[in-house]
Design an enzyme around this catalytic site. Structure first.
Site, PDB file in Angstrom:
ATOM      1  N   TYR A 169       0.843  -1.207   0.000  1.00 43.84           N
ATOM      2  CA  TYR A 169       0.000   0.000   0.000  1.00 43.84           C
ATOM      3  C   TYR A 169       0.880   1.260   0.000  1.00 43.84           C
ATOM      4  O   TYR A 169       1.696   1.452   0.901  1.00 43.84           O
ATOM      5  CB  TYR A 169      -0.909  -0.029   1.223  1.00 43.84           C
TER       6      TYR A 169
ATOM      7  N   ASP B  91      -2.069  -5.766   8.987  1.00 38.13           N
ATOM      8  CA  ASP B  91      -3.125  -4.817   8.631  1.00 38.13           C
ATOM      9  C   ASP B  91      -4.279  -5.628   8.022  1.00 38.13           C
ATOM     10  O   ASP B  91      -4.169  -6.121   6.897  1.00 38.13           O
ATOM     11  CB  ASP B  91      -2.583  -3.795   7.635  1.00 38.13           C
TER      12      ASP B  91
ATOM     13  N   ILE C 238      -7.519  -4.541   7.471  1.00 38.34           N
ATOM     14  CA  ILE C 238      -8.613  -3.589   7.287  1.00 38.34           C
ATOM     15  C   ILE C 238      -9.607  -4.037   6.217  1.00 38.34           C
ATOM     16  O   ILE C 238     -10.750  -3.576   6.189  1.00 38.34           O
ATOM     17  CB  ILE C 238      -8.042  -2.194   6.956  1.00 38.34           C
TER      18      ILE C 238
ATOM     19  N   LYS D 238     -13.292   0.581   5.536  1.00 39.55           N
ATOM     20  CA  LYS D 238     -13.492  -0.279   4.363  1.00 39.55           C
ATOM     21  C   LYS D 238     -14.700  -1.195   4.529  1.00 39.55           C
ATOM     22  O   LYS D 238     -15.635  -1.163   3.728  1.00 39.55           O
ATOM     23  CB  LYS D 238     -12.228  -1.121   4.117  1.00 39.55           C
TER      24      LYS D 238
END
Length: 625
Positions: A339, A424, A426, A465
């Site tokens: 990311y 992560d 998410i 998200k």
């Protein structure tokens, strides 16, 4: 010969008539430079007097006032008559009387106590102290004294019997009246400033233009020329931002029905909305978030609310967690492509470096433990201390779900190297392939924790998200390390979730029927949009990685670049932005080792807009294929 005379440094009053000098009045005294003062006084001491020097007992004129703090210095002219030099003799033709030494001593007074030492310096006596340091000190003492005198009110009290002053309109001026002056004293040194005051070097590094990352350049371009089907149909379509707009209507429907009751209904008072709340989130919201995370994982793991720290978004959650795990100059190993926002989220203020660990298309961009081992050893040889391995699951930008075997291998690796693992998660609830089942690293620890130190494992999550509410700004730090949690609780004061947002989310997340229905419907909409968008790209000859989750496709456009290089990929990105008017994220921003890969988000538009996006791509790919 030099004859010392009285010198006035305070010409604010009229001179007595018997001195025969012209009467003057000044609004403020003239102050010479401290370095010029000794020479000025010494020069005056050589001036030939034109008037008879008054005796010491006579009253000094008003302008010859010396402050009481001036010291009395011994000097040759005040020594006994037997040791003092002879006074200067006047010429026979002069009308001025001769003065003997005793008369001279009487007439010297306080003035001579200042002048004579300075004259002695000029003539070679006195040394460094009297010649330089002492005059400068006297000068600044005089400035302080004058400042105190000037600050005293000089105007007489108003007379009640006097007629009121005549007021003029603001735009009119009187030709006979002098221009009004400001009463604010301004230093002449202000005009000498030529540059702005310095700022921190870290601020200069952060404030530099965004050209270093095409991800942010494209985002800024979309803000300047945003697409709208009616107002701006030729604007730039945003396909570079991972934001889910497919299910916003579901959130809006709930807010219409329940927002009023959630904020001002029930037992909630104004104190629950307007007063301070715990910086790391209220206990009620932590319990609600823990339940939502368990529902996202489909009940495969339960989360302990006491191990949760809430922040204003996943970005500060990642930064705060990184700050607690590593010192400036340390580094994280990050499988790439990754990311692009992490370069700012982590590196900006923590001083931590990110070392990309390349993953290749031949392995479907999956994490390779051998590559991690190689990167770790190379960093160690360079003297870089690795403190953690940072991963995303599901992966961003490739959209793959890590298998349990991969997670166990990562846990073994960080245990062997005695470092941390940051996951992560998410996009955990945004899977769009029916047969795919997401497994959290917390689930691995709960079921198979033998030989694994839980205190080195940390999870980052958020509601931006999976719940499609990035504007609410809610992030989650979930850790098994008590020291890390204690530090994160204190650091959360800089990124707290607002009290109204917490109250609203407590009501929303505790609505179990809404949460379950929303997650199911959102997955179905993601699946339809992904398949439709992937098929549209295939019509253009663009293939994508087999994504299982997320809001994007990891598309291979290498066949459309003229040269297989960084320049070739950047040129294609610029054509997509300026000609096709679509913003995508190039692999360069994601630290992809292979050229020609792009992350293309499909959730920022509705399903009916997908044909329009395909036609925009055709403007560029049609001529390059």
């Amino acid at each position: 010969m030099a004859v010392p005379v009285r010198v006035s440094l305070f010409p604010t009053s009229q001179v007595s008539a018997q001195d025969g000098l012209k009467t003057e009045s000044h609004s403020r005294p003239f102050l010479p430079s401290p370095f010029a003062l000794p020479f000025l006084l010494s020069f005056v001491s050589f001036v030939q007097p034109k008037q008879t020097i008054q005796s010491h007992n006579e009253r000094l004129p008003p302008h010859t006032y010396f402050p009481p703090f001036l010291p009395s210095f011994p000097h040759p002219w005040l020594t006994p008559q037997s040791q003092a030099p002879k006074p200067p003799q006047m010429s026979p033709t002069s009308t001025e009387p001769k003065l003997n030494s005793s008369a001279r001593r009487k007439s010297d007074g306080p003035a001579m106590r200042v002048i004579v030492p300075l004259q002695g310096v000029v003539q070679g006596r006195g040394g460094l102290v009297l010649g330089s340091l002492l005059p400068c000190a006297l000068f600044y003492f005089l400035q302080l004294y004058l400042k105190s005198r000037n600050n005293r009110p000089s105007q007489p009290p108003p007379d009640d019997s006097a007629p009121p002053p005549i007021s003029l309109p603001e735009d009119s001026t009187s030709p006979s009246s002098p221009p009004a002056t400001s009463s604010i004293h301004r230093s002449l040194s202000r005009g000498l400033l030529r540059s702005q005051p310095a700022v921190a070097s870290r601020a200069l590094a952060v404030a530099k233009p965004d050209e270093d990352s095409l991800y942010y350049v494209g985002y800024k371009r979309c803000l300047e020329d945003e697409f709208h089907p009616v107002k701006n149909p030729e604007g730039v379509i945003q396909l570079g931002l991972a934001e889910n707009q497919l299910s916003l209507d579901l959130i809006w429907n709930w807010l219409e029905k329940n927002a009023n009751e959630a904020l001002i209904g029930g037992e909630l008072s104004i104190r629950g909305l307007a007063t301070y709340q715990p910086y790391d989130g209220s206990t009620d919201l932590k319990i609600a978030v823990a339940g939502f995370m368990s529902e996202v994982m489909q009940g495969s793991v339960s989360f302990n609310p006491s191990q949760i720290v809430l922040t204003s978004g996943a970005t500060p959650a990642m930064e705060i967690l990184s700050w607690t795990l590593a010192d400036p100059g340390n580094a994280f190993l990050v499988p790439s492509p990754y990311y692009p926002g992490w370069d700012r989220d982590i590196k900006f203020r923590t001083g931590i470096d990110l070392i990309p660990v390349p993953c290749r298309s031949t392995d479907n961009f999956t994490i390779n433990i051998q590559s991690l081992e190689r990167s770790y050893n190379q960093a160690k040889k360079r003297g870089i201390k690795i403190r953690a391995v940072l991963i995303s699951n599901p992966t961003n930008p490739t959209g793959q779900i890590l298998s349990k075997e991969t997670l166990i291998s990562l846990l073994d690796f960080v245990t062997e190297k005695n470092i941390h693992l940051i996951c992560d998660e998410i996009f955990a609830g945004s899977c769009h392939v029916s047969e795919s089942k997401f497994a959290s690293v917390a689930e691995i620890l709960e079921r198979d924790s033998e030989g694994i130190d839980k205190t080195r494992v940390h999870v980052v999550y958020g509601l931006s998200k999976d719940l499609s509410i990035p504007g609410f700004r809610v992030g989650v730090i979930y850790s098994f390390n008590e020291t890390v949690l204690s530090a994160c609780v204190k650091l959360a004061r800089f990124s707290s979730v607002s009290s109204p947002t917490q109250k609203l989310l407590i009501s929303m997340l505790n609505d179990t029927k809404f949460v379950k229905d929303y997650l199911g419907e959102n997955r179905e909409r993601l699946k339809r949009a992904f398949l439709s968008f992937r098929n549209g790209l295939r019509e253009l000859g663009i293939e994508c990685v087999n994504s299982e989750a997320g809001f994007y496709c990891w598309a291979d456009m290498s066949k459309f670049i003229k040269s297989y290089s960084e320049k070739g990929e950047r040129t294609l990105w610029e054509k997509l932005l300026n000609v096709a008017k679509v913003n995508v994220t190039p692999g360069l921003s994601c630290h992809c080792i292979e050229y020609g890969w792009f992350r293309v988000c499909f959730t920022t538009l509705s399903e009916k807009d997908i044909p329009l996006v395909v036609e925009r791509f055709r403007r560029v790919t049609g001529g390059l294929q």
